[in-house]
Scaffold this motif. Structure first.
Motif, short mmCIF file in Angstrom:
data_model
loop_
_atom_site.label_atom_id
_atom_site.label_comp_id
_atom_site.label_asym_id
_atom_site.label_seq_id
_atom_site.Cartn_x
_atom_site.Cartn_y
_atom_site.Cartn_z
N UNK A 1 0.82 -1.20 0.00
CA UNK A 1 0.00 0.00 0.00
C UNK A 1 0.86 1.26 0.00
N UNK A 2 0.72 2.05 -1.04
CA UNK A 2 1.47 3.29 -1.19
C UNK A 2 0.54 4.48 -1.03
N UNK A 3 1.11 5.58 -0.57
CA UNK A 3 0.34 6.82 -0.39
C UNK A 3 -0.89 6.57 0.47
N UNK A 4 -0.68 5.94 1.60
CA UNK A 4 -1.79 5.62 2.51
C UNK A 4 -2.41 6.92 3.05
N UNK A 5 -3.74 7.02 2.92
CA UNK A 5 -4.51 8.17 3.41
C UNK A 5 -4.10 9.49 2.75
N UNK A 6 -3.80 9.43 1.47
CA UNK A 6 -3.57 10.65 0.70
C UNK A 6 -4.92 11.23 0.28
N UNK A 7 -4.88 12.33 -0.44
CA UNK A 7 -6.09 12.90 -1.02
C UNK A 7 -5.94 12.98 -2.53
N UNK A 8 -7.06 13.09 -3.22
CA UNK A 8 -7.03 13.17 -4.69
C UNK A 8 -8.01 14.23 -5.17
N UNK A 9 -7.65 14.88 -6.26
CA UNK A 9 -8.48 15.89 -6.92
C UNK A 9 -8.75 15.44 -8.34
N UNK A 10 -10.00 15.47 -8.76
CA UNK A 10 -10.36 15.12 -10.13
C UNK A 10 -10.30 16.38 -10.98
N UNK A 11 -9.53 16.32 -12.08
CA UNK A 11 -9.40 17.49 -12.94
C UNK A 11 -9.43 17.09 -14.41
N UNK A 12 -10.50 17.46 -15.09
CA UNK A 12 -10.64 17.19 -16.53
C UNK A 12 -9.74 18.08 -17.37
N UNK A 13 -9.13 19.07 -16.76
CA UNK A 13 -8.21 19.94 -17.47
C UNK A 13 -6.78 19.43 -17.45
N UNK A 14 -6.56 18.28 -16.83
CA UNK A 14 -5.23 17.67 -16.76
C UNK A 14 -5.25 16.33 -17.48
N UNK A 15 -4.29 16.11 -18.35
CA UNK A 15 -4.29 14.88 -19.15
C UNK A 15 -3.85 13.67 -18.34
#
Length: 379
Positions: A254-268
């Motif tokens: 398990x990597x990056x445990x308890x990280x956060x993520x942002x969804x961005x349609x402007x990023x490929x």
């Protein structure tokens, strides 16, 4: 990022008071420019009960863009529909000649619009795309079958270099920005949506014409399995950010445990913490080049899957999903890993761009402050 908001009135080209707004997306090899054809079609064929459409095209590096028009007569522009930002800006015809970004982009010309209104304020933005600044203007804005009068937007005379795009149309949480009230917020404030949400489908493989779809107010059940929808509560009420349980490859670590993520349609691509990304590159056997990595193109089918665990559910990308083929020295191609590391991302959420979003149907629920991914029916 606050600014005085001017009154907006919205006109819709359909008869029912509550509607579903559909935004078909297009994928384009840049040889056929659909700008004029697209908006002529909207004028000749106004919808009534159909879901509203704003057409987008797809560039070769998995970036999607759409068409927005401003002014009377209308001036049409290619823009990034980006869920990572709330603001709305277009390059100005007053763009400074010494800036590279001004040379090959279409700019908004207020002197040619009879519905232009001077706002008197300025804006400045510094984001992942670079710095942009200019004046705030007001004019009629059209996206899909929606017309918004007196819509505020940034008219950038010092824009960043966005490649082939003329501006950014923000689809992050509809709040006040330093370019005025976002168009999405304008539509919602008038109560014109059946539901305060929108949904997204991106077609990875289609090279021309419709390459995806955004629907405002609902979703398209023909494209995904309803029972696979997994609603994920947002950890930030002002952005499409949520908790990421962890990431793993086929060895299960398990990597990056308890990280956060942002969804961005402007990023490929998918952009993450450089140390974690380096571990992922090593685990899949990729050759690293700084924060990027590549593999032998003949080995794509043998690459291990990469899984993102979100809200106790696994979202898995196969090698063919996370590898991006790029031309190299005209006659050769390189197969790059679409997951890259960033120094800037050390204290920030991972960015799940279109490489990730192409694999799922995505629902952005504004009212309930949640997001959902669902399995596509034809993958």
């Amino acid at each position: 990022m606050n600014i005085v908001i001017f009154g907006l009135s919205i006109i819709l080209w359909f008869s029912n008071s509550f509607g579903l707004y559909r935004v078909p997306l297009y994928k384009n090899d840049w040889k056929d420019d659909p700008l004029n054809k697209e908006f002529e079609g909207i004028q000749k064929n106004p919808v009534s009960s159909e879901k509203l459409s704003v057409n987008l095209m797809k560039h070769s590096d998995d970036e999607y863009y759409g068409l927005v028009s401003l002014g009377t007569p209308q001036q049409t522009f290619k823009v990034l529909f980006a869920t990572g930002y709330s603001y709305f800006w277009i390059q100005s015809e007053k763009c400074h000649w010494y800036r590279m970004a001004c040379w090959d982009h279409k700019g908004y010309d207020s002197s040619k619009s009879s519905t232009y209104r001077e706002n008197g304020k300025t804006f400045c933005i510094d984001d992942f795309n670079g710095k942009s600044s200019g004046i705030i203007s007001e004019d009629i804005a059209k996206f899909g079958n929606v017309i918004i009068t007196n819509q505020t937007f940034g008219e950038a005379d010092k824009p960043p270099n966005l490649g082939s795009y003329d501006g950014v149309f923000g689809l992050a949480f509809p709040s006040k920005t330093n370019t005025g009230k976002p168009p999405l917020s304008s539509v919602i404030s008038k109560g014109l949506l059946k539901k305060e949400m929108f949904s997204l489908f991106l077609d990875k493989y289609k090279q021309k014409n419709t390459a995806g779809q955004i629907i405002f107010g609902d979703w398209d059940e023909e494209k995904f399995y309803v029972n696979s929808v997994n609603y994920i509560p947002l950890s930030d009420n002002t952005a499409w950010i949520f908790d990421l349980d962890y990431i793993h490859t086929d060895d299960g670590e398990q990597l990056c445990y308890s990280c956060q993520a942002l969804v961005d349609t402007g990023t490929a691509l998918i952009i993450g913490h450089k140390d974690v990304v380096r571990k992922i590159h090593n685990k899949i056997g990729a050759s690293t080049h700084g924060t990027e990595a590549s593999v032998d193109c003949s080995m794509i089918d043998q690459l291990p899957p990469i899984t993102f665990s979100i809200n106790n559910r696994s979202y898995t990308l196969k090698g063919q999903d996370y590898v991006v083929e790029r031309q190299h020295l005209y006659f050769f191609k390189r197969c790059m890993i679409g997951i890259v590391g960033s120094e800037r991302n050390l204290d920030r959420p991972w960015i799940l761009g279109n490489i990730f979003l192409q694999q799922f149907y995505t629902i952005f629920d504004i009212d309930n402050k949640q997001i959902a991914f669902a399995n596509l029916k034809f993958f």
